[in-house]
Design a protein around this motif. Sequence first.
Motif, PDB file in Angstrom:
ATOM      1  N   HIS A   1       0.835  -1.199   0.000  1.00  0.00           N
ATOM      2  CA  HIS A   1       0.000   0.000   0.000  1.00  0.00           C
ATOM      3  C   HIS A   1       0.872   1.252   0.000  1.00  0.00           C
ATOM      4  CE1 HIS A   1      -2.566   3.103   1.976  1.00  0.00           C
ATOM      5  NE2 HIS A   1      -3.496   2.578   1.199  1.00  0.00           N
ATOM      6  N   ARG A   2       1.961   1.229   0.774  1.00  0.00           N
ATOM      7  CA  ARG A   2       2.865   2.384   0.803  1.00  0.00           C
ATOM      8  C   ARG A   2       3.550   2.572  -0.549  1.00  0.00           C
ATOM      9  NH1 ARG A   2       5.781   1.798   6.832  1.00  0.00           N
ATOM     10  NH2 ARG A   2       3.860   2.130   8.035  1.00  0.00           N
ATOM     11  N   ASP A   3       3.928   1.477  -1.187  1.00  0.00           N
ATOM     12  CA  ASP A   3       4.537   1.583  -2.507  1.00  0.00           C
ATOM     13  C   ASP A   3       3.569   2.193  -3.515  1.00  0.00           C
ATOM     14  OD1 ASP A   3       7.060   0.614  -1.907  1.00  0.00           O
ATOM     15  OD2 ASP A   3       6.470  -1.480  -2.218  1.00  0.00           O
ATOM     16  N   ARG A   4       2.328   1.738  -3.478  1.00  0.00           N
ATOM     17  CA  ARG A   4       1.334   2.229  -4.445  1.00  0.00           C
ATOM     18  C   ARG A   4       0.986   3.687  -4.218  1.00  0.00           C
ATOM     19  NH1 ARG A   4      -0.752  -2.745  -3.037  1.00  0.00           N
ATOM     20  NH2 ARG A   4      -2.335  -1.796  -1.691  1.00  0.00           N
ATOM     21  N   THR A   5       0.932   4.095  -2.959  1.00  0.00           N
ATOM     22  CA  THR A   5       0.488   5.458  -2.641  1.00  0.00           C
ATOM     23  C   THR A   5       1.645   6.425  -2.451  1.00  0.00           C
ATOM     24  OG1 THR A   5       0.402   4.921  -0.269  1.00  0.00           O
ATOM     25  CG2 THR A   5      -1.626   4.601  -1.541  1.00  0.00           C
ATOM     26  N   GLY A   6       2.882   5.907  -2.392  1.00  0.00           N
ATOM     27  CA  GLY A   6       4.027   6.780  -2.187  1.00  0.00           C
ATOM     28  C   GLY A   6       4.099   7.373  -0.803  1.00  0.00           C
ATOM     29  N   THR A   7       3.490   6.718   0.168  1.00  0.00           N
ATOM     30  CA  THR A   7       3.476   7.233   1.540  1.00  0.00           C
ATOM     31  C   THR A   7       4.481   6.485   2.400  1.00  0.00           C
ATOM     32  OG1 THR A   7       1.685   5.712   2.117  1.00  0.00           O
ATOM     33  CG2 THR A   7       1.073   7.931   1.410  1.00  0.00           C
ATOM     34  N   ARG A   8       4.913   7.123   3.459  1.00  0.00           N
ATOM     35  CA  ARG A   8       5.812   6.509   4.427  1.00  0.00           C
ATOM     36  C   ARG A   8       5.833   7.382   5.673  1.00  0.00           C
ATOM     37  NH1 ARG A   8      10.518   9.520   4.609  1.00  0.00           N
ATOM     38  NH2 ARG A   8      10.867  10.905   2.840  1.00  0.00           N
ATOM     39  N   PRO A   9       6.119   6.804   6.831  1.00  0.00           N
ATOM     40  CA  PRO A   9       6.253   7.628   8.043  1.00  0.00           C
ATOM     41  C   PRO A   9       7.515   8.479   7.977  1.00  0.00           C
ATOM     42  CG  PRO A   9       6.836   5.355   8.499  1.00  0.00           C
ATOM     43  CD  PRO A   9       6.299   5.369   7.106  1.00  0.00           C
ATOM     44  N   SER A  10       7.460   9.655   8.572  1.00  0.00           N
ATOM     45  CA  SER A  10       8.604  10.557   8.543  1.00  0.00           C
ATOM     46  C   SER A  10       9.789   9.969   9.303  1.00  0.00           C
ATOM     47  CB  SER A  10       8.229  11.909   9.147  1.00  0.00           C
ATOM     48  OG  SER A  10       9.373  12.729   9.295  1.00  0.00           O
ATOM     49  N   PRO A  11      10.984   9.999   8.724  1.00  0.00           N
ATOM     50  CA  PRO A  11      12.160   9.441   9.412  1.00  0.00           C
ATOM     51  C   PRO A  11      12.752  10.353  10.480  1.00  0.00           C
ATOM     52  CG  PRO A  11      12.780  10.248   7.243  1.00  0.00           C
ATOM     53  CD  PRO A  11      11.286  10.396   7.343  1.00  0.00           C
ATOM     54  N   ALA A  12      12.382  11.638  10.496  1.00  0.00           N
ATOM     55  CA  ALA A  12      13.018  12.564  11.446  1.00  0.00           C
ATOM     56  C   ALA A  12      12.761  12.148  12.891  1.00  0.00           C
ATOM     57  CB  ALA A  12      12.520  13.989  11.195  1.00  0.00           C
ATOM     58  N   GLY A  13      11.500  11.913  13.233  1.00  0.00           N
ATOM     59  CA  GLY A  13      11.178  11.486  14.584  1.00  0.00           C
ATOM     60  C   GLY A  13      11.778  10.137  14.923  1.00  0.00           C
ATOM     61  N   GLN A  14      11.881   9.267  13.918  1.00  0.00           N
ATOM     62  CA  GLN A  14      12.497   7.961  14.147  1.00  0.00           C
ATOM     63  C   GLN A  14      13.949   8.132  14.581  1.00  0.00           C
ATOM     64  OE1 GLN A  14      11.825   5.174  10.838  1.00  0.00           O
ATOM     65  NE2 GLN A  14      10.108   6.444  10.180  1.00  0.00           N
ATOM     66  N   ARG A  15      14.672   9.026  13.919  1.00  0.00           N
ATOM     67  CA  ARG A  15      16.075   9.246  14.262  1.00  0.00           C
ATOM     68  C   ARG A  15      16.240   9.762  15.698  1.00  0.00           C
ATOM     69  NH1 ARG A  15      18.708  11.941   8.758  1.00  0.00           N
ATOM     70  NH2 ARG A  15      19.224   9.952   7.752  1.00  0.00           N
TER      71      ARG A  15
END
Length: 456
Positions: free
Chosen positions: A329-343
């Motif tokens: 679903h993320r591949d199809r929609t081009g969405t992903r969670p932001s990596p800034a908060g993850q870092r």
Amino acid sequence: MPQSATALPVTLDREAATPLAVQLADALRDAAATGHLRGGDRLPSTRALAARLGVSRTVTSAAYEQLHAEGWITGRHGSGTYVTTSPPSDRPVQRVVPGEVAEPEELLDLTPGTPWAAGIDRAAWRRAWRAAADAPPLTSAHRAGLPEYRAAIAEHLLRHRGLAVGTDSVLATGGTTAAVFELAGAVFRAGDTVAVEEPGYQRAVEALLSAGLKVVGVPVDGEGLRTDAIPAGVRGVYCSPAHQYPMGSRLNAARRVELVERARAENMLIIEDDYDGELRFDVAPLPLLAALAPDVVVHLGTTSKILTPTLGAGWMVAPGAVTSAVLGHRDRTGTRPSPAGQRVLVELARHGDLGRHLRKLRRELSERRVLLVSALREAGITVLGDDAGAHLVVPFPSPEVERERLAAGRVRGIRLDGLARHFAGMPTAFGVAIGYAGCSREALSGALDTLVGLLR
């Protein structure tokens, strides 16, 4: 004396597309804002106003309900309904409901959902952000989340929730609501029915509905979700078994087993929202549903309640087929969670600051809960909810009492959260949910006498 309908600036256009109840609410609101009605003025009863305007009582009741919710009017038991505001002027006129005070501009927010962000070690916070900024900018998206973040969450789940998972089993998310929305679009099909707790977390409900799914409410009690009331044919069950939101109960062991057995037998997917499962003060929490049945459970967690919404970071642990569907679903929609908060989370975990904060957080919230529960129970006020989390519930016997206490709280300087709004269907339980994490302990202590007087 009550205002007469002819004295009120109300004109209803029965030919207009705008519903009569909306027209009436707009007219009364405008009258209060412009000064035709003043704080302390008593309004006619819904029955009397309906008779004088020549409309059904449903119209006047709906208009009053809306104005109650917005805080323009309040009901006093055995006395009637009163306007709560005063009109703007060069010299404000302090006219309010008898026995009440004017609503202050600044309210003490005791609604649930706000974390103890003030307790975050600012030096550790700054250090984590600086270290996160040292990492080079990304040149490609990590649909599953940063590998180091997924590893940090796997360790967090083992240490603080007793869930042993591999890094590859963890997906980063934008939080629990964002994860529910992704699941709704990736795993379910439009028209599928998902059972939800009633009362429950309405943002998750809206996420399901916005994806074209149907929801059916299932009641909760002191032992959590009524698993025997889940209807046949549902494709999923959304629940918060560790600390039911908003009622604060814990799903007991027998119901956990029953829920898992039904999920396996009826091909249901269980969505386990563990929004504050780290915050248990009395005993160790029961094992996560994801630990009991990893084949039928999607486990969701978030940093919003244990740290701050600033990070916008959460996680999902799911069966392989679900993980693949979400990544697709993320591949199809081009969405992903932001990596800034993850870092930033990775850096807080790397230096032990996350663990230290959780220990401090549990101590602080446990002491605040004792402070609040003791004051309420000494006054004879019933308190619901396990010794956990960052909120508790005080039940009321009727929706009228709930509305009155919410409005009275505002004019006394306290913002509370009513239970009625947490129902997807017709509300069947009433009261207030009181959050005790967002304010300072000094502010909470200073408000206790007012709060007890309000709820008694």
